[in-house]
Motif scaffolding. Structure first.
Motif, PDB file in Angstrom:
ATOM      1  N   LYS A 256     -37.332  17.675 -43.935  1.00 20.46           N
ATOM      2  CA  LYS A 256     -37.484  16.603 -42.914  1.00 20.46           C
ATOM      3  C   LYS A 256     -37.066  15.406 -43.843  1.00 20.46           C
ATOM      4  N   ILE A 257     -36.560  15.595 -44.434  1.00 18.74           N
ATOM      5  CA  ILE A 257     -35.675  14.336 -45.628  1.00 18.74           C
ATOM      6  C   ILE A 257     -34.855  13.832 -45.229  1.00 18.74           C
ATOM      7  N   SER A 258     -33.829  14.335 -43.506  1.00 23.37           N
ATOM      8  CA  SER A 258     -33.138  13.819 -42.911  1.00 23.37           C
ATOM      9  C   SER A 258     -34.355  11.816 -42.857  1.00 23.37           C
ATOM     10  N   ARG A 259     -35.572  12.205 -42.716  1.00 27.69           N
ATOM     11  CA  ARG A 259     -36.451  11.826 -41.823  1.00 27.69           C
ATOM     12  C   ARG A 259     -36.710  10.463 -42.063  1.00 27.69           C
ATOM     13  N   PHE A 260     -36.142  10.299 -44.107  1.00 29.48           N
ATOM     14  CA  PHE A 260     -37.051   9.819 -45.117  1.00 29.48           C
ATOM     15  C   PHE A 260     -35.720   8.207 -45.151  1.00 29.48           C
ATOM     16  N   ARG A 261     -36.287   7.016 -45.020  1.00 30.50           N
ATOM     17  CA  ARG A 261     -35.495   5.900 -45.042  1.00 30.50           C
ATOM     18  C   ARG A 261     -35.541   5.288 -46.180  1.00 30.50           C
ATOM     19  N   ILE A 262     -33.793   4.478 -46.652  1.00 30.52           N
ATOM     20  CA  ILE A 262     -33.121   3.705 -47.555  1.00 30.52           C
ATOM     21  C   ILE A 262     -33.497   2.733 -47.463  1.00 30.52           C
ATOM     22  N   LEU A 263     -33.980   1.935 -48.056  1.00 33.54           N
ATOM     23  CA  LEU A 263     -33.772   0.731 -47.765  1.00 33.54           C
ATOM     24  C   LEU A 263     -33.235  -0.347 -49.360  1.00 33.54           C
ATOM     25  N   ASP A 264     -32.219  -0.816 -49.361  1.00 32.47           N
ATOM     26  CA  ASP A 264     -31.878  -1.887 -50.741  1.00 32.47           C
ATOM     27  C   ASP A 264     -31.938  -3.092 -50.338  1.00 32.47           C
ATOM     28  N   GLY A 265     -31.517  -3.650 -51.946  1.00 32.81           N
ATOM     29  CA  GLY A 265     -31.991  -4.495 -52.107  1.00 32.81           C
ATOM     30  C   GLY A 265     -31.943  -5.696 -51.022  1.00 32.81           C
ATOM     31  N   ASP A 266     -30.786  -6.038 -50.256  1.00 36.55           N
ATOM     32  CA  ASP A 266     -30.349  -6.148 -49.256  1.00 36.55           C
ATOM     33  C   ASP A 266     -30.740  -6.106 -47.789  1.00 36.55           C
ATOM     34  N   GLY A 267     -31.643  -4.939 -47.532  1.00 36.79           N
ATOM     35  CA  GLY A 267     -32.412  -4.668 -46.354  1.00 36.79           C
ATOM     36  C   GLY A 267     -31.365  -4.047 -45.562  1.00 36.79           C
ATOM     37  N   ASN A 268     -30.568  -3.890 -46.104  1.00 40.69           N
ATOM     38  CA  ASN A 268     -29.673  -2.437 -44.789  1.00 40.69           C
ATOM     39  C   ASN A 268     -30.731  -1.227 -44.741  1.00 40.69           C
ATOM     40  N   GLU A 269     -30.760  -0.329 -44.361  1.00 39.82           N
ATOM     41  CA  GLU A 269     -31.558   1.347 -44.366  1.00 39.82           C
ATOM     42  C   GLU A 269     -30.273   2.235 -44.566  1.00 39.82           C
ATOM     43  N   THR A 270     -30.229   3.196 -44.523  1.00 38.76           N
ATOM     44  CA  THR A 270     -29.730   4.216 -44.484  1.00 38.76           C
ATOM     45  C   THR A 270     -30.594   5.177 -45.041  1.00 38.76           C
ATOM     46  N   ARG A 271     -29.970   6.944 -45.211  1.00 41.33           N
ATOM     47  CA  ARG A 271     -30.696   8.343 -44.941  1.00 41.33           C
ATOM     48  C   ARG A 271     -29.589   8.424 -46.102  1.00 41.33           C
ATOM     49  N   PHE A 272     -30.246   9.932 -46.294  1.00 38.67           N
ATOM     50  CA  PHE A 272     -29.966  11.057 -47.602  1.00 38.67           C
ATOM     51  C   PHE A 272     -28.650  11.459 -46.607  1.00 38.67           C
ATOM     52  N   SER A 273     -27.602  11.291 -47.529  1.00 33.95           N
ATOM     53  CA  SER A 273     -26.952  12.564 -47.029  1.00 33.95           C
ATOM     54  C   SER A 273     -27.142  14.233 -47.641  1.00 33.95           C
ATOM     55  N   HIS A 274     -26.509  14.797 -47.400  1.00 38.07           N
ATOM     56  CA  HIS A 274     -26.779  16.160 -46.985  1.00 38.07           C
ATOM     57  C   HIS A 274     -26.399  16.473 -48.957  1.00 38.07           C
ATOM     58  N   SER A 275     -25.177  15.793 -49.293  1.00 39.98           N
ATOM     59  CA  SER A 275     -25.236  15.542 -50.381  1.00 39.98           C
ATOM     60  C   SER A 275     -26.088  15.694 -51.158  1.00 39.98           C
ATOM     61  N   GLU A 276     -26.413  14.574 -51.608  1.00 44.98           N
ATOM     62  CA  GLU A 276     -27.820  13.402 -51.953  1.00 44.98           C
ATOM     63  C   GLU A 276     -28.483  14.585 -51.625  1.00 44.98           C
ATOM     64  N   ALA A 277     -29.617  14.760 -50.980  1.00 48.10           N
ATOM     65  CA  ALA A 277     -30.270  15.438 -50.902  1.00 48.10           C
ATOM     66  C   ALA A 277     -30.801  16.799 -51.331  1.00 48.10           C
ATOM     67  N   GLY A 278     -29.517  17.004 -51.718  1.00 46.56           N
ATOM     68  CA  GLY A 278     -29.095  18.347 -52.408  1.00 46.56           C
ATOM     69  C   GLY A 278     -29.383  18.208 -53.295  1.00 46.56           C
ATOM     70  N   VAL A 279     -28.827  17.478 -54.630  1.00 48.38           N
ATOM     71  CA  VAL A 279     -29.067  16.710 -55.646  1.00 48.38           C
ATOM     72  C   VAL A 279     -30.487  17.013 -55.874  1.00 48.38           C
ATOM     73  N   LEU A 280     -30.970  16.587 -54.993  1.00 46.56           N
ATOM     74  CA  LEU A 280     -32.842  15.954 -55.543  1.00 46.56           C
ATOM     75  C   LEU A 280     -33.359  17.066 -55.255  1.00 46.56           C
ATOM     76  N   GLN A 281     -32.334  18.523 -55.144  1.00 44.95           N
ATOM     77  CA  GLN A 281     -32.988  19.882 -54.609  1.00 44.95           C
ATOM     78  C   GLN A 281     -32.183  20.488 -55.954  1.00 44.95           C
ATOM     79  N   GLY A 282     -31.247  19.675 -57.013  1.00 46.87           N
ATOM     80  CA  GLY A 282     -30.686  20.270 -58.185  1.00 46.87           C
ATOM     81  C   GLY A 282     -29.579  21.123 -57.804  1.00 46.87           C
ATOM     82  N   PHE A 283     -28.880  21.125 -56.261  1.00 46.67           N
ATOM     83  CA  PHE A 283     -27.610  21.751 -56.398  1.00 46.67           C
ATOM     84  C   PHE A 283     -26.858  21.242 -56.857  1.00 46.67           C
ATOM     85  N   PRO A 284     -25.231  21.304 -57.044  1.00 48.17           N
ATOM     86  CA  PRO A 284     -24.177  19.865 -57.528  1.00 48.17           C
ATOM     87  C   PRO A 284     -24.099  19.118 -56.152  1.00 48.17           C
TER      88      PRO A 284
END
Length: 332
Positions: A256-284
């Motif tokens: 369910k990581i695609s449901r994580f909301r990401i807010l930057d300092g300007d209030g913009n909201e994004t989601r983790f990309s597949h690449s980023e989610a993979g990095v958090l799991q230790g993948f290149p």
């Protein structure tokens, strides 16, 4: 040494084995995970683990992470409620007796017995595995402890315990129940290389002999600090979402990581990309995620950053006689 990876998924333990200079062949039934493995160049059999055995896929090392859905605290808990039945199944498999899979409420639960079936069949073929590495959610630790009792009767040295992934350099807090077994030498769980994460404790504080835990901001290539609002409810209130900043490790990565909301300092909201989610799991960052349900592939994978020290602990020379050694069973 050639490794056989059961429930191979998109390549968590397989890539970890490669980094430890072990060639592996993985067995995986999900076509999406198979697509990722093939794209990554990992040797793969697209099939059902229960339909194969060591006579079909020989090797000197066995690794695997059986499906966790019925054991995890985030699920319905069929596996946890049937723990006594699972442990009885462990004893039956070790005694070379059949297990009635229809006794289990969920067909995924008895899959946790498959690595032991492969192990005893390899022993009976006079081709025992020299090393075994298994991982699961922390709630499954009693299963690995039951495995340990049976494997010791077969001549293995075994270590079991619950490890915190951020203590091995993963930018994520995640607890995993693990088992390491060796036919020669003493099995010892890998020593932590990084400090444990504690809410409110600065990264630079703690045991000076250990490295600081790794934050999301250090692992990901994002231009500015951010805050992650997780999909998890806290305190029983689903509206009370957990939050962590980019200066902290990620919450446990699940499908369910695609449901994580990401807010930057300007209030913009994004989601983790597949690449980023993979990095958090230790993948290149350039891991070739393929097929559908990629978030689920990532969430189900063994973290590569944990897999490497587990595999090295299983295959490298054990401590010399007379040196201090960790106990053969550990819990963290």
């Amino acid at each position: 040494m050639i490794g056989v990876e059961l429930f191979a998924g998109p390549g968590g333990l397989g890539h970890a084995a490669e980094l430890a200079n072990i060639r592996t062949i993985g067995i995986e039934w999900d076509p999406n995970a198979v697509a990722t493995r093939v794209a990554a160049g990992l040797a793969t059999i697209h099939g059902d683990v229960t339909k194969y055995g060591p006579a079909d896929v020989p090797g000197q090392m066995l690794t695997g992470g059986p499906p966790c859905q019925t054991f995890t605290g985030a699920g319905k808990g069929e596996g946890r409620r049937e723990l006594a039945l699972v442990i009885e199944g462990v004893k039956k498999v070790a005694a070379r007796q059949p297990v009635d899979r229809t006794e289990f409420a969920d067909p995924r639960t008895p899959l946790v017995l498959e690595p032991l079936r492969w192990t005893v069949e390899a022993i009976d073929l006079s081709r025992p595995y020299q090393a075994i590495v298994l991982e699961q959610v922390r709630e499954a630790l009693p299963v690995w402890e039951a495995y340990a009792d049976m494997l010791r009767l077969e001549g293995y040295s075994v270590a079991t315990g619950v490890l915190a992934t951020e203590q091995y350099g993963l930018p994520q807090t995640r607890k995993r129940a693990v088992l390491i077994a060796r036919l020669v030498g003493d099995a010892v769980l890998p020593a932590p290389t990084h400090r444990p994460y504690r809410k409110g404790v600065p990264q630079h504080e703690g045991d000076p002999a250990l490295l600081p835990w790794v934050s999301m901001g250090e692992a990901l290539d994002r231009p500015q600090p951010f805050t992650v609002i997780s999909n998890y409810g806290t305190g029983g209130d689903p509206k009370n979402r957990g939050q962590r900043t980019s200066a902290e490790p990620a919450f446990t990565v699940t499908g369910k990581i695609s449901r994580f909301r990401i807010l930057d300092g300007d209030g913009n909201e994004t989601r983790f990309s597949h690449s980023e989610a993979g990095v958090l799991q230790g993948f290149p960052a350039d891991w070739p995620w393929s097929g559908a349900d990629i978030a689920q592939q990532i969430g189900n994978a063994c973290p590569v950053t944990l897999g490497v020290p587990l595999i090295k602990a299983a295959i490298e020379a054990s401590p010399a006689a007379g040196q201090d050694q960790a106990p053969t069973t550990q819990a963290a």
